[in-house]
Design an enzyme around this catalytic site. Structure first.
Site, short mmCIF file in Angstrom:
data_model
loop_
_atom_site.label_atom_id
_atom_site.label_comp_id
_atom_site.label_asym_id
_atom_site.label_seq_id
_atom_site.Cartn_x
_atom_site.Cartn_y
_atom_site.Cartn_z
N HIS A 1 -1.65 1.22 7.37
CA HIS A 1 -2.18 1.19 6.02
C HIS A 1 -2.17 2.57 5.39
O HIS A 1 -2.71 3.52 5.95
CB HIS A 1 -3.61 0.64 6.05
N CYS B 1 0.82 -1.22 0.00
CA CYS B 1 0.00 0.00 0.00
C CYS B 1 0.85 1.27 0.00
O CYS B 1 0.45 2.29 -0.56
CB CYS B 1 -0.97 0.00 1.18
#
Length: 513
Positions: A414, A156
């Site tokens: 994230h 990510c």
């Protein structure tokens, strides 16, 4: 029990295949996890048993504020870990699961299968190599499920960075288009891969499959000599420094003059002292605070700017919410501007950025102009009777205005990205791991979030944003203002009008003087 505790607390790093086989069972300190239904997400901060207890418990710092069942990491008068009130949650370990949003490992990781392409990959976009350079498409090309860059195996950080730099702007295309006659073959190969297998397909199709990104990660690891790029989580600042400096050999974007000399940098990393009065600062205000505290200056105004926001660990942020400026006049941080002799701000005494001749009667001064810092000028001209004042720059240095292109955010471990079409002012939110299929494949998603950001952040009135509790904010507004990690600014398009003054209606928080 001792063997079980030993397994849980073991900090050794398993090999990727072993980690893949046990990922759904293993929960350790620092793991991103989910509990309950609908799931709540957080990070494991403590593992153990309460005095007199009979089962293993996990102490979790939840992402979202949940005052009904959460505290500050304490239980029955004993502190097991520390976090903000309303975020500390204790749950039986047996019912804690790894965060399914970010669990990017399949039972046989793709990186161990060479170049094989899993037929069941839900993204049916072609794995193509496009020679033709594609222009920036309309934002509609990107919006929807299965759009953007497909995440895989802790990617990510890379997905969000690539989307933020290239999806809606060609400013950074020189990274792979600029001629480099003396470059080694490996560097040109890297540029070709970046352009032909990722950037061009992304702009043509609105989507890129994870196989292309994994190929790029392998090359980054080889050329950058950084272990773990293929499977471990990194951060965008670490990645871009590696790309710019070690792989592409791009000249630094900025030169910062410090007390001991001039340093070449790709980023401005904001290190500032904690200030509880900073309720809702902008990126420019934080930058000014750091430059004032450190007596710093830029040797010249850059054409692009990457600002890394202060953040210390998962739990503590210097500012709970930040508003990224849509426009950033970087000339105010240059040596020419800072060295100019100007009076201090009439209100706070700080260095002045603006002056107004029409304010002299209100502030009862015999001087021809009243000087303000940027914050106080905005506050002073909130009043209706001053909104038509023409406010001029305090120093006659040409403006070097930059536009906000992208904001990369991080929640727990994230990374996601907000990026803007500078022509239409359309905002897109991109998450490379928004969904999962077969517990193997991540499904990327791109969402148009223009209306929410314009209403809450860029309406001109921040009262609503200031007063709202985290749970009252729309999800994307909360992430945009509370999880800022890096802001990307690029040079504004030239305008024919004189930009040495402004005559705007300041409709901001209701501060008045």
């Amino acid at each position: 029990m001792q063997d079980l505790m030993g397994t849980i607390m073991d900090k050794s790093t398993p090999d990727p295949v072993e980690e893949a086989e046990t990922a759904f069972q293993a929960v350790d300190l620092g793991s991103t996890v989910q509990v309950g239904e609908p799931p709540r997400y957080g990070v494991v901060k403590w593992l153990g048993m309460f005095p007199g207890g009979s089962e293993l418990m996990a102490g979790i710092e939840l992402d979202e504020y949940w005052p009904k069942d959460c505290g500050d990491g304490s239980f029955e008068g004993h502190s097991y870990f520390s976090c903000g009130h309303g975020h500390g949650y204790f749950h039986p370990l047996k019912n804690v699961q790894p965060d399914q949003r970010f669990l990017t490992i399949d039972p046989v990781p793709a990186i161990t299968r060479g170049n094989s392409i899993p037929a069941e990959n839900p993204l049916q976009a072609p794995l193509e190599e496009l020679e033709e350079q594609h222009t920036i498409p309309p934002t509609q090309v990107y919006v929807g499920e299965k759009r953007g860059i497909q995440g895989h195996y802790n990617s990510c950080y890379l997905d969000s960075t690539l989307f933020g730099l290239f999806a809606l702007s060609d400013v950074f295309d020189s990274m792979f288009l600029a001629p480099d006659k003396d470059a080694p073959a490996s560097r040109q190969e890297f540029k070709d891969l970046l352009a032909k297998k990722i950037i061009n397909p992304l702009r043509k199709n609105g989507v890129v499959r994870f196989e292309s990104v994994m190929e790029l990660r392998r090359m980054i690891e080889d050329l950058g000599k950084m272990e773990g790029v293929q499977e471990k989580e990194k951060d965008p600042e670490e990645l871009l420094n590696l790309l710019f400096k070690n792989i592409l050999h791009i000249p630094p974007f900025i030169q910062i003059r410090r007390s001991f000399g001039v340093e070449d940098e790709f980023f401005i990393q904001l290190f500032i002292s904690f200030d509880q009065t900073l309720r809702l600062p902008t990126i420019k205000e934080l930058t000014r605070k750091m430059f004032d505290e450190g007596k710093l200056s830029l040797t010249k105004a850059p054409s692009q700017l990457l600002v890394q926001v202060p953040r210390y660990g998962r739990g503590f942020k210097t500012c709970q919410r930040i508003v990224p400026d849509l426009k950033f006049d970087i000339s105010e941080f240059t040596e020419a501007y800072i060295s100019a002799d100007v009076p201090g701000c009439m209100i706070c005494g700080e260095r002045s950025s603006w002056k107004c001749s029409q304010c002299k009667h209100d502030f009862m001064t015999s001087e021809s102009d009243v000087y303000f810092c940027e914050v106080c000028s905005r506050k002073a001209h909130t009043r209706k009777e001053r909104r038509d004042h023409t406010v001029n720059r305090a120093v006659t240095v040409p403006m070097a205005e930059l536009d906000l292109l992208s904001v990369i955010c991080i929640e727990t471990s994230h990374y996601v990205c907000f990026t803007r079409d500078l022509d239409t002012n359309t905002w897109l939110f991109f998450d490379s791991m928004a969904n999962r299929l077969y517990d193997k494949y991540n499904i990327p998603r791109v969402t148009d979030c223009t209306a929410a950001l314009n209403e809450w952040v860029y309406s001109g009135d921040l009262t609503q944003l200031l007063s709202a509790q985290p749970r009252e904010l729309p999800e994307l507004v909360r992430r945009f203002t509370q999880d800022v990690y890096m802001c990307v600014y690029v040079q504004s398009k030239p305008k024919s009008t004189d930009n040495s003054s402004y005559n705007e209606e300041f409709v901001d928080v209701a501060w008045e003087f």
